[in-house]
Scaffold this motif. Structure first.
Motif, PDB file in Angstrom:
ATOM      1  N   ALA A  38      58.191  10.371  58.658  1.00  0.00           N
ATOM      2  CA  ALA A  38      57.803   8.989  58.942  1.00  0.00           C
ATOM      3  C   ALA A  38      56.632   8.510  58.083  1.00  0.00           C
ATOM      4  O   ALA A  38      56.546   7.337  57.736  1.00  0.00           O
ATOM      5  CB  ALA A  38      57.463   8.841  60.421  1.00  0.00           C
ATOM      6  N   CYS A  39      55.718   9.424  57.758  1.00  0.00           N
ATOM      7  CA  CYS A  39      54.496   8.974  57.087  1.00  0.00           C
ATOM      8  C   CYS A  39      54.126   9.850  55.898  1.00  0.00           C
ATOM      9  O   CYS A  39      53.238   9.505  55.126  1.00  0.00           O
ATOM     10  CB  CYS A  39      53.338   8.986  58.070  1.00  0.00           C
ATOM     11  SG  CYS A  39      53.068  10.642  58.710  1.00  0.00           S
ATOM     12  N   GLY A  40      54.780  11.011  55.758  1.00  0.00           N
ATOM     13  CA  GLY A  40      54.471  11.903  54.646  1.00  0.00           C
ATOM     14  C   GLY A  40      53.293  12.820  54.891  1.00  0.00           C
ATOM     15  O   GLY A  40      52.882  13.554  53.995  1.00  0.00           O
ATOM     16  N   ASP A  41      52.741  12.800  56.109  1.00  0.00           N
ATOM     17  CA  ASP A  41      51.618  13.685  56.412  1.00  0.00           C
ATOM     18  C   ASP A  41      52.100  15.130  56.547  1.00  0.00           C
ATOM     19  O   ASP A  41      53.233  15.380  56.932  1.00  0.00           O
ATOM     20  CB  ASP A  41      50.923  13.250  57.710  1.00  0.00           C
ATOM     21  CG  ASP A  41      50.158  11.940  57.520  1.00  0.00           C
ATOM     22  OD1 ASP A  41      50.012  11.525  56.363  1.00  0.00           O
ATOM     23  OD2 ASP A  41      49.728  11.356  58.520  1.00  0.00           O
ATOM     24  N   VAL A  42      51.209  16.053  56.198  1.00  0.00           N
ATOM     25  CA  VAL A  42      51.574  17.473  56.182  1.00  0.00           C
ATOM     26  C   VAL A  42      50.567  18.285  56.993  1.00  0.00           C
ATOM     27  O   VAL A  42      49.362  18.047  56.923  1.00  0.00           O
ATOM     28  CB  VAL A  42      51.608  18.017  54.731  1.00  0.00           C
ATOM     29  CG1 VAL A  42      51.935  19.510  54.717  1.00  0.00           C
ATOM     30  CG2 VAL A  42      52.641  17.261  53.904  1.00  0.00           C
ATOM     31  N   SER A  68      45.054  11.290  64.208  1.00  0.00           N
ATOM     32  CA  SER A  68      45.781  11.825  65.363  1.00  0.00           C
ATOM     33  C   SER A  68      46.420  13.162  65.042  1.00  0.00           C
ATOM     34  O   SER A  68      46.493  14.045  65.904  1.00  0.00           O
ATOM     35  CB  SER A  68      46.865  10.853  65.817  1.00  0.00           C
ATOM     36  OG  SER A  68      46.286   9.613  66.156  1.00  0.00           O
ATOM     37  N   ALA A  69      46.889  13.313  63.816  1.00  0.00           N
ATOM     38  CA  ALA A  69      47.490  14.585  63.404  1.00  0.00           C
ATOM     39  C   ALA A  69      46.414  15.665  63.334  1.00  0.00           C
ATOM     40  O   ALA A  69      46.623  16.806  63.766  1.00  0.00           O
ATOM     41  CB  ALA A  69      48.188  14.434  62.062  1.00  0.00           C
ATOM     42  N   ILE A  70      45.253  15.314  62.810  1.00  0.00           N
ATOM     43  CA  ILE A  70      44.147  16.269  62.725  1.00  0.00           C
ATOM     44  C   ILE A  70      43.700  16.668  64.132  1.00  0.00           C
ATOM     45  O   ILE A  70      43.540  17.842  64.442  1.00  0.00           O
ATOM     46  CB  ILE A  70      42.981  15.679  61.896  1.00  0.00           C
ATOM     47  CG1 ILE A  70      43.402  15.619  60.427  1.00  0.00           C
ATOM     48  CG2 ILE A  70      41.700  16.506  62.064  1.00  0.00           C
ATOM     49  CD1 ILE A  70      42.475  14.833  59.532  1.00  0.00           C
ATOM     50  N   LEU A 107      52.949   9.192  68.426  1.00  0.00           N
ATOM     51  CA  LEU A 107      53.615  10.350  69.025  1.00  0.00           C
ATOM     52  C   LEU A 107      54.097  11.347  67.981  1.00  0.00           C
ATOM     53  O   LEU A 107      54.048  12.557  68.200  1.00  0.00           O
ATOM     54  CB  LEU A 107      54.803   9.900  69.896  1.00  0.00           C
ATOM     55  CG  LEU A 107      54.456   9.524  71.337  1.00  0.00           C
ATOM     56  CD1 LEU A 107      55.726   9.138  72.077  1.00  0.00           C
ATOM     57  CD2 LEU A 107      53.751  10.679  72.049  1.00  0.00           C
ATOM     58  N   HIS A 108      54.565  10.842  66.859  1.00  0.00           N
ATOM     59  CA  HIS A 108      55.080  11.767  65.846  1.00  0.00           C
ATOM     60  C   HIS A 108      53.964  12.666  65.300  1.00  0.00           C
ATOM     61  O   HIS A 108      54.238  13.744  64.787  1.00  0.00           O
ATOM     62  CB  HIS A 108      55.797  11.013  64.711  1.00  0.00           C
ATOM     63  CG  HIS A 108      54.880  10.380  63.728  1.00  0.00           C
ATOM     64  ND1 HIS A 108      54.354   9.117  63.884  1.00  0.00           N
ATOM     65  CD2 HIS A 108      54.357  10.849  62.563  1.00  0.00           C
ATOM     66  CE1 HIS A 108      53.571   8.842  62.858  1.00  0.00           C
ATOM     67  NE2 HIS A 108      53.558   9.870  62.048  1.00  0.00           N
ATOM     68  N   CYS A 109      52.728  12.230  65.404  1.00  0.00           N
ATOM     69  CA  CYS A 109      51.603  13.045  64.923  1.00  0.00           C
ATOM     70  C   CYS A 109      51.474  14.308  65.781  1.00  0.00           C
ATOM     71  O   CYS A 109      51.215  15.395  65.266  1.00  0.00           O
ATOM     72  CB  CYS A 109      50.301  12.257  64.960  1.00  0.00           C
ATOM     73  SG  CYS A 109      50.448  10.555  64.388  1.00  0.00           S
ATOM     74  N   SER A 110      51.675  14.144  67.097  1.00  0.00           N
ATOM     75  CA  SER A 110      51.592  15.313  67.979  1.00  0.00           C
ATOM     76  C   SER A 110      52.839  16.182  67.830  1.00  0.00           C
ATOM     77  O   SER A 110      52.787  17.396  68.004  1.00  0.00           O
ATOM     78  CB  SER A 110      51.421  14.877  69.432  1.00  0.00           C
ATOM     79  OG  SER A 110      52.496  14.072  69.848  1.00  0.00           O
TER      80      SER A 110
HETATM   81 FE1  FES Z   1      51.958  10.471  60.516  1.00  0.00          FE
HETATM   82 FE2  FES Z   1      49.933  10.633  62.054  1.00  0.00          FE
HETATM   83  S1  FES Z   1      50.601   8.858  61.033  1.00  0.00           S
HETATM   84  S2  FES Z   1      51.094  12.257  61.271  1.00  0.00           S
END
Ligand code: FES
Length: 146
Positions: A38-42, A68-70, A107-110
């Motif tokens: 969704a966002c490309g975060d890893v 939120s992911a951190i 939610l996708h971050c969690s």
């Molecule tokens: Fe994608 Fe938080 S916005 S992991």
């Protein structure tokens, strides 16, 4: 001014626990590396497991992503320490999201944290299965050499 994030998110974001890396090649380390389409975060989450007891003795993470992911990965590393591997497989992203009061768009971050811990356990188990089969295969080879 409306408060956007729960104080726990702010706390874990500004003071993340267990940031770091373990040696991926260490046989007692399981590494989970997951990305959010969704966002490309890893997120990279690692566990150190005690072979005898199957207990997670240490955990760390590195997350290239949103606050939120951190915060989610920071919380999860705290939750898994001292637990059995089977126990942490039942950690649901909804529990993490609830703990941090994440809004629906986050939610996708969690989810990333739930996936990462599952991937880390799987990695450890795969490594262990491999080293077991090498140990078992070794005597056979010796016998063949003799
Ligand atoms: Fe994608 Fe938080 S916005 S992991």
């Amino acid at each position: 001014k409306p408060r956007m994030y729960h104080e726990r998110v702010v706390d874990h974001y500004s003071n993340p626990r267990n940031v770091g890396s373990f040696d991926k090649k260490d046989p007692n380390v399981g590494t989970g590396l997951v990305g959010a389409p969704a966002c490309g975060d890893v997120m990279k989450l690692q566990i150190r497991v005690d072979d005898e007891s199957g207990k997670i003795v240490d955990a760390c993470f590195k997350t290239f992503g949103c606050g939120s992911a951190i915060a989610s990965s920071s919380v999860v590393t705290e939750w898994v320490k001292g637990k059995q591997m089977e126990e942490v497989l039942s950690i649901k992203n909804t529990e993490i999201a609830k703990h941090l009061s994440l809004p629906p768009v986050k939610l996708h971050c969690s989810m990333l944290a739930e996936d990462a811990i599952k991937a880390a356990v799987k990695d450890y188990e795969t490594k262990r299965a491999k080293s077991n089969s090498i140990e078992e295969a070794a005597p056979v080879k010796k016998a063949a050499d003799a």
